[in-house]
Design an enzyme around this catalytic site. Structure first.
Site, PDB file in Angstrom:
ATOM      1  N   HIS A 259       0.852  -1.193   0.000  1.00 23.86           N
ATOM      2  CA  HIS A 259       0.000   0.000   0.000  1.00 23.86           C
ATOM      3  C   HIS A 259       0.886   1.241   0.000  1.00 23.86           C
ATOM      4  CE1 HIS A 259      -3.460   2.501   0.649  1.00 23.86           C
ATOM      5  NE2 HIS A 259      -2.936   3.000   1.738  1.00 23.86           N
ATOM      6  N   ASP A 261       0.499   5.243  -0.191  1.00 20.36           N
ATOM      7  CA  ASP A 261      -0.354   6.430  -0.234  1.00 20.36           C
ATOM      8  C   ASP A 261       0.163   7.375  -1.309  1.00 20.36           C
ATOM      9  OD1 ASP A 261      -2.278   5.873   1.759  1.00 20.36           O
ATOM     10  OD2 ASP A 261      -0.798   6.261   3.306  1.00 20.36           O
ATOM     11  N   ASP A 371      -7.902   1.484   2.730  1.00 20.59           N
ATOM     12  CA  ASP A 371      -7.491   2.444   3.757  1.00 20.59           C
ATOM     13  C   ASP A 371      -8.253   3.755   3.718  1.00 20.59           C
ATOM     14  OD1 ASP A 371      -5.898   3.315   5.904  1.00 20.59           O
ATOM     15  OD2 ASP A 371      -4.517   4.342   4.572  1.00 20.59           O
ATOM     16  N   HIS A 576      -7.367   9.555  -0.740  1.00 22.27           N
ATOM     17  CA  HIS A 576      -7.999   9.570   0.581  1.00 22.27           C
ATOM     18  C   HIS A 576      -7.206  10.273   1.676  1.00 22.27           C
ATOM     19  CE1 HIS A 576      -5.792   5.610   0.719  1.00 22.27           C
ATOM     20  NE2 HIS A 576      -5.441   6.093   1.896  1.00 22.27           N
TER      21      HIS A 576
END
Length: 1039
Positions: A259, A261, A371, A576
């Site tokens: 993951h 971001d 997430d 997000h």
């Protein structure tokens, strides 16, 4: 097993084995200390730069001699190291590593290509130069190591989420060549797993003791100084892990994952390098482990890699063909699940799926959003419309109040669409392959007995890093071991296929997946929220006008490439941790620049489309008044004068069309509606009345009365004040920018610091207004103009705030003379109800919620709606409607929300239901003002409408050119049912439509969806909250 006696003391035996593998204790004589053998130095040189240079440019710079122990920095700089090495001839036949430890994140370059990331935090501190050095291999090499001056999780000062430390320095602590002992590594993995089994199964388990006894015997047999003892120890471990379980074992599907971001505690540009570091490592692992499958989301990140690391991108495509690299998600980024509009969510999939199809030959089958901070009830319908029926996330495991009752279930959306959802029961997307995690995946599973399969995402995440060879080694050992679940290296497709076989036993969750945490992200960084709403509106309007211009002008070229670029900027900002405001200052500044790019490029596109739209029409040169919404509007508009001033005019513009601007001579001497009356009383209060509503403000600007004139019904609760600004203390437990806690409600303080008396602004006629100043605190102030227009069913509050606070929360409240157990909130393509009471923990956990353009509190035959043009946080508790305006968190951005803000909200009392009263249309009108655009040539002297819809329940949301049609003169129309009803309606058009067909959200034609055109009308049928898309093939206009 060897029969060596030992005392029955579980703890000492356990800790004996722990110390035997410890990287800290007794490394002079334990097994860990033998992981590396002989070593030799390397020759280092370096150069430091504030820029993120491409490899080709970096290697041309002037390098200076360097050595272990050197410091470099500060934060966000880059230090490039040239590593010149000579492998000793005596190491032939052995595995040789470059051992590298430094602060920051590193990327190894070999022969001009990125080959592996190195990070202490990600347990990657060596690069394999040769798995088995051959005599013919070159022994002299030059590598480059690019070290970014930031960690996996940024560079927070004193705390992970603190603002970055701009003065932080970084150090190189190790750089050498060493012989790596793979047999020692294998034994270490065995012993760590045996300890995990012993601890995880506990002292009541026979298998736990077997694991501990096996490990103890291995320690007895294995002499770290004598490698010839290793095989016997290994045989004991192999025997233990080779003892298989029964057929009923739970199966864990282990998928490599990383993951990253897209921006968070580091800027967007650093994410590009994080992708290269993480994915080059994954490529190496896929080469070495043909059964390893790596799932990767976010088309934007892949597009960055394609652009800046084309060689790496080609390798990813190669492994995608092999089935080891699996694109997932289908979206441009892993967007926020609450704040983006319905159309923006569709575009996430449209841009993402098209990219995956183009670059990897197929679209994604799974939506992947592990997430984000909650999930809209319209996502199931949007997913299904984009070819996806499977969804993976885990964020609801963060709920602060209630434990979500399922891990595998069907999720039913607002319209009834259903998708299969899986939450990996380990409650993480960054597993490391430990026994503890494997056991938790089974014991924590809330759907035991309903399905015998679970997902398991392994690899360092958030800041990247991804899987390691050690993680893979652990998971392979546990493939089928008695006492543990069965573990198989798997893919998302294999997992969901297995879950689908068990789907007859699964439960269904209806409605939104609300995260009971991070409620502050609906409000933090108000300028980001405002930019998001404004840019969604700009792109909507550009597409509408460009589509109409395409239909009417043979010369007009639809700006497809420009619009794709602007949409991708907006979609990027909807990541997000960006639109939510939970990012560092550098990211927020980049995002604001992207919004400005959309504005500065979008407005000229609007003007160009308007010019093409009216080209050749007769009439005087002047202004064109354009309505981009699908209903007729009569509104007061400020029209520019030649001298630079503005004059008010009442204009009527048809649905999705235009009208000529009224000239001064054509202004009506008598208004068709009652004019606005403004009256100031001797006590300083002001009344505004337009015959529809009557507004009374006290001298401080608070609303003492709001009456629906026709019925005489009062909307404000007796003895209460509306438009009451309130201030709360806002100190969360940890996640500053993310969280507003329930206890903030206990600190409510009305803002009473009047800074000036209420004054009349515009004195009536077409518009009446009053304005006032309010001192919020010694450091913050507010000014507001309360505006009422002729014929308008709502009163507007134009607000300017100069905000300089720390850990305060500003809201505005409206106590209503209404009683209802639920309030209604607009969401994407529809609305939903939430409770106004605190009966259950599920109810009171929603003390702060999100909405889009409006919220409404209604009882039988009367209600009150609160509209806004850029806010998302809201709540209705009891009879009080509250709009969240500004927060003041200090981490990760200490400057968040500081400064000047402008926003508008509006209050609309109404008879009957909000649907019948037109609240939805009113909120659209507030957010999509009429456009007054100059006509470069003669402006048309008649009105024109392109589309209209016969039912007020159906909203024509989008008009755009089709993305993939061979015929460029094909439009896509997207409509949705907004009231929550079954509706038959007619879509009227004046465009030269040749053919009409239904399509999905990816604009793929429905083979059975042909629509017949009757008298320029199409008949459409909708179920509640259904979204429908059409393809309209246009005839060519005359030249």
């Amino acid at each position: 097993m060897a029969a060596a006696p030992f005392l029955k003391h579980w703890r000492t035996t356990f800790e004996r084995v722990e110390k035997f593998v410890s990287p800290i204790y007794f490394t002079d004589c334990n097994l860990r200390g033998r992981l590396f053998g002989d070593s030799c130095s390397v020759t280092l040189s370096s150069f430091l730069t504030p820029e993120r240079l491409p490899y080709e440019k970096a290697v041309q710079q002037n390098f200076s001699p360097a050595q272990v122990g050197d410091s470099f920095g500060p934060t966000w700089w880059t230090c490039w190291f040239r590593v010149e090495l000579v492998i000793p001839e005596v190491w032939v036949g052995q595995e040789v590593h470059l051992c590298w430890e430094s602060d920051g994140e590193s990327l190894v370059w070999r022969d001009g290509e990125p080959v592996q990331g190195l990070t202490k935090e990600g347990e990657k501190t060596s690069y394999v130069l040769s798995e088995r050095l051959r005599a013919s291999d070159p022994r002299s090499l030059t590598l480059y190591v690019e070290v970014a001056c930031n960690g996996l999780l940024g560079a927070g000062k004193g705390s992970m989420i603190a603002a970055p430390d701009p003065e932080k320095m970084f150090q190189l602590s190790q750089a050498k060549l060493a012989v790596f002992h793979r047999d020692v590594h294998s034994l270490l993995v065995d012993l760590e797993l045996l300890l995990g089994v012993a601890k995880g199964l506990g002292e009541d388990s026979q298998r736990s003791f077997q694991a501990l006894h096996t490990a103890n015997q291995m320690v007895n047999i294995c002499d770290p100084a004598q490698p010839e003892t290793y095989p016997a120890a290994k045989a004991l471990a192999s025997k233990f892990f080779g003892q298989h379980g029964g057929e009923s074992q739970h199966t864990i599907h282990a998928m490599g994952h990383c993951h990253i971001d897209t921006a968070w505690l580091w800027p967007f540009k650093e994410t590009v390098r994080k992708c290269a570091r993480s994915w080059s490592t994954a490529v190496t692992l896929m080469e070495q482990n043909t059964d390893f499958i790596f799932a990767c989301s976010q088309a934007q990140q892949l597009e960055w890699v394609k652009s800046q690391y084309p060689g790496l991108h080609a390798r990813l495509q190669e492994f995608a063909c092999r089935g080891q690299f699996v694109p997932v998600g289908g979206t441009w980024v892993e967007m926020d699940g609450n704040l983006p509009s319905g159309e923006a969510m569709v575009r996430q999939f449209l841009q993402g799926q098209n990219f995956f199809l183009q670059e990897f030959g197929k679209m994604c089958s799974e939506f992947w959003l592990p997430d984000t901070f909650g999930y809209s009830a319209q996502l199931p319908q949007i997913m299904q419309g984009c070819g996806i029926k499977r969804f993976l996330t885990q964020k609801l495991s963060w709920n602060l109040v209630n434990s979500f009752p399922h891990h595998t279930f069907f999720w039913e959306g607002l319209d009834g669409s259903r998708v299969l959802v899986h939450f990996p029961p380990g409650d993480s997307y960054g597993m490391q392959g430990s026994v503890e995690e494997v056991l938790k995946t089974v014991t924590n599973n809330r759907d035991k007995g309903r399905t015998n399969h679970s997902g398991f995402l392994f690899g360092f995440g958030d800041g990247g890093g991804g899987p390691t060879q050690t993680m893979l080694d652990r998971l392979k050992r546990l493939s089928n071991t008695d006492g543990l679940p069965r573990v198989q290296l798997s893919s998302p497709g294999q997992l969901f296929t297995a879950l689908e076989r068990d789907s007859g036993q699964l439960c269904t969750w209806v409605g939104e997946l609300f995260l009971e945490l991070h409620n502050g992200t609906y409000t933090t960084h108000a300028q980001l929220k405002k930019g998001n709403r404004e840019c969604e509106q700009i792109l909507h309007d550009v597409e509408v006008l460009s589509s109409l211009a395409l239909a009417r002008s043979a010369q007009f070229l639809y700006p497809a490439a420009q619009l794709q670029h602007l949409w991708r900027l907006l979609l990027l900002n909807q990541f997000h941790d960006v639109v939510t405001g939970s990012c560092i200052q550098l990211v927020a500044e980049d995002a604001m620049n992207y919004y400005e790019d959309i504005r500065s490029h979008g407005n000229p596109l609007l003007s160009a489309a308007a010019a093409a739209l009216c080209a050749g029409e007769p009439g005087p040169k002047g202004l064109l008044i354009i309505n981009t919404l699908p209903w007729k509007r009569t509104e007061v508009l400020a029209l520019p004068k030649p001298c630079g001033a503005h004059s008010l005019a009442l204009v009527t513009v048809p649905s999705i069309g235009y009208a000529p601007a009224p000239t001064p001579t054509s202004l009506q001497p008598l208004l068709p509606q009652q004019p606005v009356f403004v009256m100031q009383e001797t006590d300083g209060s002001v009344t505004l009345d337009n015959g529809i509503i009557r507004v009374r403000l006290d001298p401080t600007g608070c609303l003492t009365s709001l009456v629906l004139v026709a019925s005489g019904r009062e909307a404000i609760a007796e003895g209460a004040l509306g438009n009451q600004f309130v201030l709360f203390d806002d100190v969360p437990l940890y996640w500053d920018a993310w969280d507003v806690m329930d206890y903030h409600l206990e600190t409510r303080k009305p803002v009473l610091g009047q800074a000036g008396t209420l004054a009349v602004g515009t004195e009536g006629g077409l518009r009446g207004s009053a304005w006032f100043l309010l001192q919020i605190s010694p450091n913050s102030r507010l000014s507001q103009e309360v505006v009422l227009d002729v014929g308008c069913p709502y009163v507007r509050f134009h607000t300017e705030v100069h905000w300089h606070e720390a850990h305060k929360f500003l809201k505005v409240e409206f106590p209503a003379r209404i009683r209802s157990p639920q309030a209604t909130y607009e969401i994407q393509f529809g609305h939903l109800q939430r409770p106004t009471h605190n009966n259950t923990s599920w109810d009171w956990a929603r003390y702060e919620v999100w909405a889009h353009r409006w919220i409404d509190l209604s009882e039988c035959d009367f209600g009150l709606a609160l509209l806004n043009n850029c806010k998302y946080g809201a709540s209705v508790r009891g009879n009080v409607l509250s709009l969240s305006l500004l927060r003041a968190p200090k981490a990760p951005d200490a400057t968040a929300d500081m400064g000047r803000h402008e926003f508008t909200y509006a209050l609309m009392p109404h008879k009957g239901s909000f649907q019948e009263a037109g609240v939805i249309h009113a909120a659209y009108n507030l957010n999509f003002p009429l456009l007054a655009l100059p006509a470069p040539g003669p402006a048309p002297d008649t009105t024109w409408s392109a589309f209209s819809v016969s039912s007020p329940a159906v909203v024509l949301e989008t008009i755009k050119q089709a993305e993939r049609c061979h015929q460029h003169r094909t439009l896509v129309l997207r409509l949705y049912e907004a009231h929550g009803s079954h509706v038959d309606c007619w879509l009227h058009t004046s465009l030269p439509v040749q053919e009409a067909t239904l399509c999905d959200l990816l604009e793929q034609r429905d083979p059975t969806g042909h629509l017949s055109l009757q008298d320029n009308r199409l008949k459409l049928t909708f179920s509640p909250f259904q979204v429908r898309s059409l393809l309209l093939v246009l005839q060519s206009p005359p030249n």
